[in-house]
Write a protein that holds these residues in place. Structure first.
Motif, PDB file in Angstrom:
ATOM      1  N   ASP A  90       5.871 -10.883   1.468  1.00  0.00           N
ATOM      2  CA  ASP A  90       5.411  -9.808   0.605  1.00  0.00           C
ATOM      3  C   ASP A  90       4.332 -10.359  -0.314  1.00  0.00           C
ATOM      4  OD1 ASP A  90       6.166  -6.936  -0.354  1.00  0.00           O
ATOM      5  OD2 ASP A  90       5.828  -8.127  -2.166  1.00  0.00           O
ATOM      6  N   VAL A  91       3.149  -9.765  -0.241  1.00  0.00           N
ATOM      7  CA  VAL A  91       1.995 -10.299  -0.978  1.00  0.00           C
ATOM      8  C   VAL A  91       2.245 -10.262  -2.485  1.00  0.00           C
ATOM      9  CG1 VAL A  91      -0.457  -9.944  -1.498  1.00  0.00           C
ATOM     10  CG2 VAL A  91       0.363  -9.763   0.864  1.00  0.00           C
ATOM     11  N   GLN A  92       2.785  -9.158  -2.967  1.00  0.00           N
ATOM     12  CA  GLN A  92       3.035  -9.055  -4.401  1.00  0.00           C
ATOM     13  C   GLN A  92       4.073 -10.079  -4.869  1.00  0.00           C
ATOM     14  OE1 GLN A  92       3.799  -5.184  -6.067  1.00  0.00           O
ATOM     15  NE2 GLN A  92       3.767  -6.107  -8.100  1.00  0.00           N
ATOM     16  N   ALA A  93       5.146 -10.225  -4.115  1.00  0.00           N
ATOM     17  CA  ALA A  93       6.192 -11.179  -4.501  1.00  0.00           C
ATOM     18  C   ALA A  93       5.658 -12.610  -4.479  1.00  0.00           C
ATOM     19  CB  ALA A  93       7.386 -11.047  -3.561  1.00  0.00           C
ATOM     20  N   THR A  94       4.687 -12.879  -3.599  1.00  0.00           N
ATOM     21  CA  THR A  94       4.175 -14.236  -3.443  1.00  0.00           C
ATOM     22  C   THR A  94       3.048 -14.542  -4.423  1.00  0.00           C
ATOM     23  OG1 THR A  94       4.661 -13.913  -1.100  1.00  0.00           O
ATOM     24  CG2 THR A  94       3.481 -15.924  -1.685  1.00  0.00           C
ATOM     25  N   TYR A  95       2.168 -13.563  -4.655  1.00  0.00           N
ATOM     26  CA  TYR A  95       0.976 -13.845  -5.467  1.00  0.00           C
ATOM     27  C   TYR A  95       0.890 -12.996  -6.736  1.00  0.00           C
ATOM     28  CZ  TYR A  95      -0.309 -16.457  -1.354  1.00  0.00           C
ATOM     29  OH  TYR A  95      -0.298 -17.359  -0.319  1.00  0.00           O
ATOM     30  N   ILE A 100       0.855  -1.186   0.000  1.00  0.00           N
ATOM     31  CA  ILE A 100       0.000   0.000   0.000  1.00  0.00           C
ATOM     32  C   ILE A 100       0.890   1.235   0.000  1.00  0.00           C
ATOM     33  CG2 ILE A 100      -1.701   1.316   1.349  1.00  0.00           C
ATOM     34  CD1 ILE A 100      -2.754  -1.438   2.323  1.00  0.00           C
ATOM     35  N   ASP A 101       0.711   2.057  -1.018  1.00  0.00           N
ATOM     36  CA  ASP A 101       1.588   3.209  -1.160  1.00  0.00           C
ATOM     37  C   ASP A 101       0.786   4.508  -1.182  1.00  0.00           C
ATOM     38  OD1 ASP A 101       4.531   3.969  -1.891  1.00  0.00           O
ATOM     39  OD2 ASP A 101       3.225   5.210  -3.121  1.00  0.00           O
ATOM     40  N   GLU A 102      -0.065   4.657  -2.183  1.00  0.00           N
ATOM     41  CA  GLU A 102      -0.913   5.847  -2.314  1.00  0.00           C
ATOM     42  C   GLU A 102      -0.110   7.138  -2.240  1.00  0.00           C
ATOM     43  OE1 GLU A 102      -4.641   5.708  -2.716  1.00  0.00           O
ATOM     44  OE2 GLU A 102      -3.691   3.859  -3.410  1.00  0.00           O
ATOM     45  N   GLY A 103       1.121   7.076  -2.739  1.00  0.00           N
ATOM     46  CA  GLY A 103       1.958   8.278  -2.725  1.00  0.00           C
ATOM     47  C   GLY A 103       2.506   8.619  -1.352  1.00  0.00           C
ATOM     48  N   LEU A 104       2.224   7.766  -0.360  1.00  0.00           N
ATOM     49  CA  LEU A 104       2.662   8.057   1.006  1.00  0.00           C
ATOM     50  C   LEU A 104       3.704   7.059   1.493  1.00  0.00           C
ATOM     51  CD1 LEU A 104      -0.951   8.569   2.372  1.00  0.00           C
ATOM     52  CD2 LEU A 104       0.713  10.391   2.031  1.00  0.00           C
ATOM     53  N   GLY A 105       3.937   6.021   0.675  1.00  0.00           N
ATOM     54  CA  GLY A 105       4.898   5.000   1.085  1.00  0.00           C
ATOM     55  C   GLY A 105       4.508   4.289   2.364  1.00  0.00           C
ATOM     56  N   TYR A 106       3.201   4.093   2.569  1.00  0.00           N
ATOM     57  CA  TYR A 106       2.720   3.530   3.836  1.00  0.00           C
ATOM     58  C   TYR A 106       3.353   2.174   4.168  1.00  0.00           C
ATOM     59  CZ  TYR A 106      -0.382   1.372   7.220  1.00  0.00           C
ATOM     60  OH  TYR A 106      -0.872   0.709   8.309  1.00  0.00           O
ATOM     61  N   SER A 107       3.297   1.236   3.225  1.00  0.00           N
ATOM     62  CA  SER A 107       3.837  -0.098   3.503  1.00  0.00           C
ATOM     63  C   SER A 107       5.354  -0.074   3.682  1.00  0.00           C
ATOM     64  CB  SER A 107       3.455  -1.087   2.400  1.00  0.00           C
ATOM     65  OG  SER A 107       2.094  -1.447   2.521  1.00  0.00           O
ATOM     66  N   LYS A 113      -4.861 -11.103   4.714  1.00  0.00           N
ATOM     67  CA  LYS A 113      -4.128 -11.108   5.982  1.00  0.00           C
ATOM     68  C   LYS A 113      -4.456 -12.364   6.792  1.00  0.00           C
ATOM     69  CE  LYS A 113      -5.035  -6.705   7.261  1.00  0.00           C
ATOM     70  NZ  LYS A 113      -4.941  -5.339   7.790  1.00  0.00           N
ATOM     71  N   ARG A 114      -5.748 -12.670   6.917  1.00  0.00           N
ATOM     72  CA  ARG A 114      -6.155 -13.833   7.712  1.00  0.00           C
ATOM     73  C   ARG A 114      -5.547 -15.103   7.130  1.00  0.00           C
ATOM     74  NH1 ARG A 114     -11.389 -15.533   7.130  1.00  0.00           N
ATOM     75  NH2 ARG A 114     -11.871 -13.378   6.657  1.00  0.00           N
ATOM     76  N   HIS A 115      -5.656 -15.250   5.797  1.00  0.00           N
ATOM     77  CA  HIS A 115      -5.151 -16.458   5.148  1.00  0.00           C
ATOM     78  C   HIS A 115      -3.644 -16.594   5.319  1.00  0.00           C
ATOM     79  CE1 HIS A 115      -3.971 -19.168   1.860  1.00  0.00           C
ATOM     80  NE2 HIS A 115      -5.164 -19.700   2.033  1.00  0.00           N
ATOM     81  N   GLU A 116      -2.924 -15.522   5.120  1.00  0.00           N
ATOM     82  CA  GLU A 116      -1.468 -15.579   5.193  1.00  0.00           C
ATOM     83  C   GLU A 116      -0.955 -15.808   6.615  1.00  0.00           C
ATOM     84  OE1 GLU A 116      -1.145 -16.398   2.043  1.00  0.00           O
ATOM     85  OE2 GLU A 116       0.835 -15.446   2.165  1.00  0.00           O
TER      86      GLU A 116
END
Ligand code: SF4
Ligand SMILES: [Zn+2]
Ligand SMILES: [Zn+2]
Lengths: 66, 308
Positions: B112-117, B83-90, B143-146
């Protein structure tokens, strides 16, 4: 002659001599939802705010969908 | 206001307990209380391996800190949601989590969700058209699944999350407004292990959110202060504000709402819906329990976004 309260980048000014509790009421912020920090120290609701005080209000509420 | 223990100037005042404490005695008090809740609700013992879900926020980092101070075997799990939204949150929450782990010499697993899925949370949400403008529905499922998957694969006995009393009371409030009996039945400090899933526990469930913030500040824990950009205007925050208004006029009302619910549940108030509350199937793809026959919602979602 003012006391400055800062919450999420927004500044509010109140008169000196009031307690923190009364100052929060003035600016319509629930005491339950913030922690007040002055000069790096946490202060409580009965603290009297003096002229020139700058009080940082740390928001405590967080959360999106669980 | 003076500290009840030593008479010095108090840093924290807990009106619901009629208790004010100085910095030192508050920092002593929190772990003692946490240990008490862990025992009272039979969350876990010293010999069990605990996986703490850490987000970089004040609650989960404080929980990790407290369990470490109490001497439990607690490793961390950080989920990179992208999650970034221009704020670099993650990015920022990951940096703070890694920094905390390093400073305390703690073991941290990162997924990392993107790297995994193949996709981050906002993209997954857009591709599956779930939850209108907010990726929270998808985020919750992932989140729950991971967390379940990692706890099971790495052999942890217990999965601990940093939910505080305000989190619990606001969920309870929402579920009560719509009388969701199945959810009410399952909400509590402990969700027992079953079907190969680790036990889930919430050791901070009796601390107010304000107390957890005070703990993080007084311990000097650097946490992510900015919210996830998607949380703005969420129902959770709205309910928390409502409950705080109530708490303001009637100190202790928030705590009583939650504790009396636990008591009523214990006494069988929601028991008639017990049968329907237990997941009855296992997902043929990942093996996690699900309410309906066939693949679980996580696996169906991933299948949908995989290129044919
Ligand atoms: S606010 Fe929504 S998108 Fe952000 S972390 Fe929470 S559930 Fe995920
Ligand atoms: Zn003291
Ligand atoms: Zn599945």
């Amino acid at each position: 002659m003012t006391v400055k309260l800062v919450l999420r980048g927004k500044e509010y000014e109140v008169k000196p001599g009031m307690t923190l509790l009364d100052s929060l009421k003035k600016i319509d912020v629930l005491p339950e939802s913030v922690i007040a920090v002055r000069d790096g120290e946490m202060i409580l609701e009965d603290e009297i705010l003096k002229d020139g005080d700058v009080v940082k209000l740390v928001a405590v509420i967080s959360g999106g969908a669980q | 206001m003076k500290c009840r223990t030593c008479g010095a100037k108090a840093a924290v005042n807990m009106r619901q307990h009629k208790l004010a404490l100085c910095k030192q005695h508050f920092l002593d008090w929190v772990p003692i209380q946490t240990a008490r809740f862990i025992k009272k609700y039979r969350m876990f013992g010293p010999e069990e391996r605990v996986l703490v879900a850490v987000s970089g926020g004040k609650d989960s980092l404080s929980l990790w800190d407290i369990l470490h101070r109490l001497g439990y075997q607690a490793d961390g799990l950080y989920l990179g949601l992208g999650i970034d939204e221009g704020l670099g949150y993650s990015d920022e929450s990951r940096r703070l989590t890694e920094q905390f782990a390093r400073q305390h010499g703690l073991k941290l697993h990162i997924v990392d969700v993107q790297a995994t899925y193949g996709y981050d949370i906002p993209t997954l949400s857009a591709l599956t058209h779930r939850g209108q403008n907010r990726p929270c529905a998808v985020c919750g499922v992932v989140k729950r699944h991971e967390m379940n998957r990692i706890a099971r694969d790495l052999g942890y006995d217990v999965l601990a999350t940093g939910h505080n009393l305000d989190d619990e009371a606001s969920v309870l409030f929402g579920n009560t407004l719509s009388w969701q009996a199945e959810f009410l039945l399952r909400q509590g400090p402990v969700l027992p292990a079953h079907d190969g899933l680790a036990r889930k526990v919430k050791p901070l469930c009796r601390f107010y959110e304000k107390e957890m913030t005070a703990y993080a500040l007084l311990r000097g824990i650097e946490y992510i202060y900015e919210e996830c950009p998607f949380s703005a205007g969420s129902t959770t925050i709205y309910y928390k504000e409502l409950l705080n208004r109530l708490e303001n006029d009637r100190p202790g009302a928030k705590l009583a709402f939650y504790l009396k619910f636990l008591e009523a549940r214990e006494n069988g108030l929601f028991r008639s819906s017990l049968d329907s509350s237990q997941p009855m199937y296992n997902c043929p793809s990942c093996g996690q329990p699900t309410q309906y026959e066939g693949k679980c919602s996580f696996c169906r979602m991933i299948e949908k976004v995989q290129p044919a």
